[in-house]
Design an enzyme around this catalytic site. Structure first.
Site, PDB file in Angstrom:
ATOM      1  CD  GLU A 156     -23.479 -18.181  17.641  1.00 45.33           C
ATOM      2  OE1 GLU A 156     -23.751 -18.612  18.772  1.00 45.33           O
ATOM      3  OE2 GLU A 156     -22.713 -17.209  17.446  1.00 45.33           O
ATOM      4  CG  ASN A 190     -25.834 -15.924  23.850  1.00 40.07           C
ATOM      5  OD1 ASN A 190     -25.602 -16.932  24.520  1.00 40.07           O
ATOM      6  ND2 ASN A 190     -26.105 -15.968  22.553  1.00 40.07           N
ATOM      7  N   GLY A 245     -20.242 -12.019  16.030  1.00 36.91           N
ATOM      8  CA  GLY A 245     -18.899 -12.588  16.155  1.00 36.91           C
ATOM      9  C   GLY A 245     -17.901 -12.077  15.138  1.00 36.91           C
ATOM     10  CD  GLU A 291     -27.964 -11.361  18.109  1.00 40.56           C
ATOM     11  OE1 GLU A 291     -27.237 -10.901  18.987  1.00 40.56           O
ATOM     12  OE2 GLU A 291     -27.963 -12.562  17.801  1.00 40.56           O
ATOM     13  CB  SER A 294     -19.687  -7.037  16.721  1.00 40.76           C
ATOM     14  OG  SER A 294     -19.312  -8.230  16.066  1.00 40.76           O
ATOM     15  CG  HIS A 334     -28.207 -16.847  18.702  1.00 41.11           C
ATOM     16  ND1 HIS A 334     -27.166 -17.194  17.880  1.00 41.11           N
ATOM     17  CD2 HIS A 334     -27.824 -15.729  19.368  1.00 41.11           C
ATOM     18  CE1 HIS A 334     -26.183 -16.313  18.054  1.00 41.11           C
ATOM     19  NE2 HIS A 334     -26.550 -15.428  18.954  1.00 41.11           N
ATOM     20  CE  LYS A 353     -22.863 -15.862  20.988  1.00 36.05           C
ATOM     21  NZ  LYS A 353     -22.451 -15.504  19.654  1.00 36.05           N
TER      22      LYS A 353
HETATM   23  P1  PGA Z   1     -21.191 -11.203  19.627  1.00 36.11           P
HETATM   24  O1  PGA Z   1     -22.425 -12.182  19.703  1.00 36.11           O
HETATM   25  O2  PGA Z   1     -21.487 -10.040  20.557  1.00 36.11           O
HETATM   26  O3  PGA Z   1     -20.019 -11.999  20.092  1.00 36.11           O
HETATM   27  O4  PGA Z   1     -21.061 -10.744  18.214  1.00 36.11           O
HETATM   28  C1  PGA Z   1     -23.724 -11.663  19.733  1.00 36.11           C
HETATM   29  C2  PGA Z   1     -24.728 -12.764  19.798  1.00 36.11           C
HETATM   30  O5  PGA Z   1     -24.479 -13.841  19.249  1.00 36.11           O
HETATM   31  O6  PGA Z   1     -25.792 -12.598  20.402  1.00 36.11           O
END
Ligand code: PGA
Length: 254
Positions: A98, A8, A174, A168, A214, A96, A10
């Site tokens: 976010e 992803n 993050g 997740e 992460s 997601h 982003k």
């Molecule tokens: P990250 O993000 O690997 O940077 O923690 C994972 C995600 O948002 O899918």
């Protein structure tokens, strides 16, 4: 069933120079590599979909980070599943954390998107997971049960093979903090149970369950291989082709 690694990207690769640099690095890292047990998917921002489609190395599939449930019309600022298909996407990340957090996406809206993605031939990668507070309050079971059940409310069991669930935990996204192998395994077992209740065992087993949050190559074994996940959803590390493909290699080999 093949493993699945989804990157992803982003809201990154913010100009053409960054995108071209990314392609160059990816090309270099991909050369001579072959992942026979794993599907590899990259989800760039919408504005880059066309160039990814043109560039597209056959070893990498294309996905989007979100979509709207309707196929066309007066929905300013939105992107439809039919558009994503036309621009080469096979996958779409939905729900997601976010999107839930910054854009107030609710389970009901996510369920409409899931149904629309399936109807339009896209594989939804549905993100579920608890916040830190929900974990501390021992509400993991309730939260995940609600998120999974509501997201799939419009999905018939014969379509189960065409969906992916990504566990997740919000606190792991993050943050550089990850759950233990055991906690990931518990979440996987819980999600599989919910799927069995919804679709029956035969169909529930067709759903791929990923871990996300992460993910890094150094811990790919303990967060993916050891808990028996079907793959991973990768954020930051997917911006570094060298690191991203290291993760793919570990999962592909297992
Ligand atoms: P990250 O993000 O690997 O940077 O923690 C994972 C995600 O948002 O899918």
């Amino acid at each position: 069933m093949k493993k699945l690694v989804v990157g992803n990207l982003k809201m990154n690769l913010i100009n053409l120079a960054e995108r071209e640099r990314y392609f160059k690095l990816l090309e270099k890292e991909l050369s001579g590599k072959d992942f026979s047990n794993t599907e590899v998917v990259l989800c760039p921002p919408y504005v880059h979909l066309e160039s990814f489609k043109k560039w597209k190395n056959k070893k990498i599939k294309l996905g989007a980070q979100n979509m709207f449930a309707e196929t066309k019309g007066s929905y300013t600022g939105e992107i439809s599943p039919t558009m994503l298909k036309a621009f080469g996407c096979e996958y779409v990340i939905l729900g997601h954390s976010e999107r839930r957090r910054y854009f107030s996406e609710k389970n009901e809206e996510i369920s409409l998107k899931v149904a629309s993605a399936l109807k339009n031939g896209l594989i939804p990668v549905i993100c579920v997971g608890e916040t830190k507070v929900q974990r501390e309050e021992h509400r993991v079971l309730d939260v995940i049960t609600e998120q999974v059940a509501k997201a799939l409310v419009n999905v018939s069991r014969t379509k189960a093979g065409g969906i992916v669930i990504a566990y997740e935990p919000v606190w792991a996204v993050g943050s550089d903090v990850t759950p233990t192998t055991h906690e990931i395994m518990e979440a996987k077992v819980l999600i599989r149970k919910i799927l069995v209740a919804l679709f029956g065992k035969k169909y529930a087993e067709k759903v791929r369950i990923l871990y996300g949050g992460s993910v890094k190559a150094v811990i790919a074994k303990e967060i993916c291989v050891d808990p028996g996940m079907d793959g991973v959803l990768v954020g930051r590390e997917s911006l570094m082709p060298h690191e991203f493909l290291k993760i793919v290699a570990i999962i592909d080999k297992k």
